[in-house]
Design a protein around this motif. Sequence first.
Motif, PDB file in Angstrom:
ATOM      1  N   THR A 179       1.753   2.856   2.681  1.00 52.10           N
ATOM      2  CA  THR A 179       1.439   3.674   3.858  1.00 52.10           C
ATOM      3  C   THR A 179       1.272   2.783   5.087  1.00 52.10           C
ATOM      4  O   THR A 179       0.916   1.604   4.980  1.00 52.10           O
ATOM      5  CB  THR A 179       0.137   4.474   3.658  1.00 52.10           C
ATOM      6  N   SER A 209      -3.781   2.361   6.993  1.00 53.34           N
ATOM      7  CA  SER A 209      -4.683   1.791   5.996  1.00 53.34           C
ATOM      8  C   SER A 209      -5.698   0.919   6.729  1.00 53.34           C
ATOM      9  O   SER A 209      -5.524   0.574   7.904  1.00 53.34           O
ATOM     10  CB  SER A 209      -3.913   0.965   4.960  1.00 53.34           C
ATOM     11  N   THR A 238       0.817  -1.216   0.000  1.00 50.49           N
ATOM     12  CA  THR A 238       0.000   0.000   0.000  1.00 50.49           C
ATOM     13  C   THR A 238       0.851   1.268   0.000  1.00 50.49           C
ATOM     14  O   THR A 238       0.377   2.332  -0.443  1.00 50.49           O
ATOM     15  CB  THR A 238      -0.926   0.008   1.228  1.00 50.49           C
TER      16      THR A 238
END
Length: 329
Positions: A211, A214, A209
Amino acid sequence: LIMVKFVSYGPLAAALLAAPSVHAFFTPPSSTVVVKNQPKQQYSPLSSSSSHKKHDLAFNNNIPTTTTTSTTTSLRSSSSSDINPYTSPQLDTDALLKYATSAITELTLFAATFQLLDLTFTQLLDLDSIPIPFAFLVFYGCSLKSRVFNPLNNQRPDRSKAVDGEGSSGFRDRVMPSWTPPGVTFPIMWVLIIGPIRAYSASLIVSTTGTFLSLPIMAFILHLTIGDIWNTINNTEKRYGAAVIGVLCVVLSAANASYQYYGVDPFAGKLLGGTLIWLCTAAALITDTWRLNPSSGEEGGLVPLYPVVGEAETSFMWFGNGESDDGEQ
């Protein structure tokens, strides 16, 4: 004349005085009373008064003693029935409110921390991706020390005592099933197996992702949060009934996190799903422990499967003097 009368009536008076009935009539009553079939006792003023004092003292001491004992016994029996929380169990809504507050607090602090990390890597460091080794270390720390963001006392069983087979909070401090694994098994599982699996699977999600913050990662943090609250219920408060529902929530939250992972990275989802084997074993152990530890009432039934008023006090460790033992989840 007087002499003649004395001579005339003297023999008659002597005869009358000699008669038994007349003698008894003129004899004054005796002060000594003899009771038949009883041994004679001699009393003196000193011995009589001392014996009466002893008798009175014993009499006076016996009455209050008996009354006090019976009163104390009745008070104990009434107080023991009054303090038994399972006689008329009531849902501890205050504890539930504090559990919810601690969960929101922990989730919020983790979300803020992950947001700060994302800002650091994307804006300050200007990196395209987050290094997997760094993410691994972050989530390994979360797996073992997530309770630092929880205001409750989430103490774990003492690791050294568990290895030595001694009792500590949550382990060997209650009746446990005969099939309970040895104490050394738990730190090995949490530190060397479960922790690394959680850390690596989460780092795979972050790598995909890009990040920390999430939905799949927060599902994993929810799983850790429920586990922290469960440690409070089971280890600190010793609510055996509520601990059964708590550990089932831990299992369900792990399954949910695995499902969320699978949607991003199937291998990460399967990897985290493997921890369910150990969690289901722990759930069976907690359920059997609940069965072996009935309530202390007259009927001795099973403890209710919810927090009961009076069985424990839920408090925030951040605002008190609670102490936490070093151990593992």
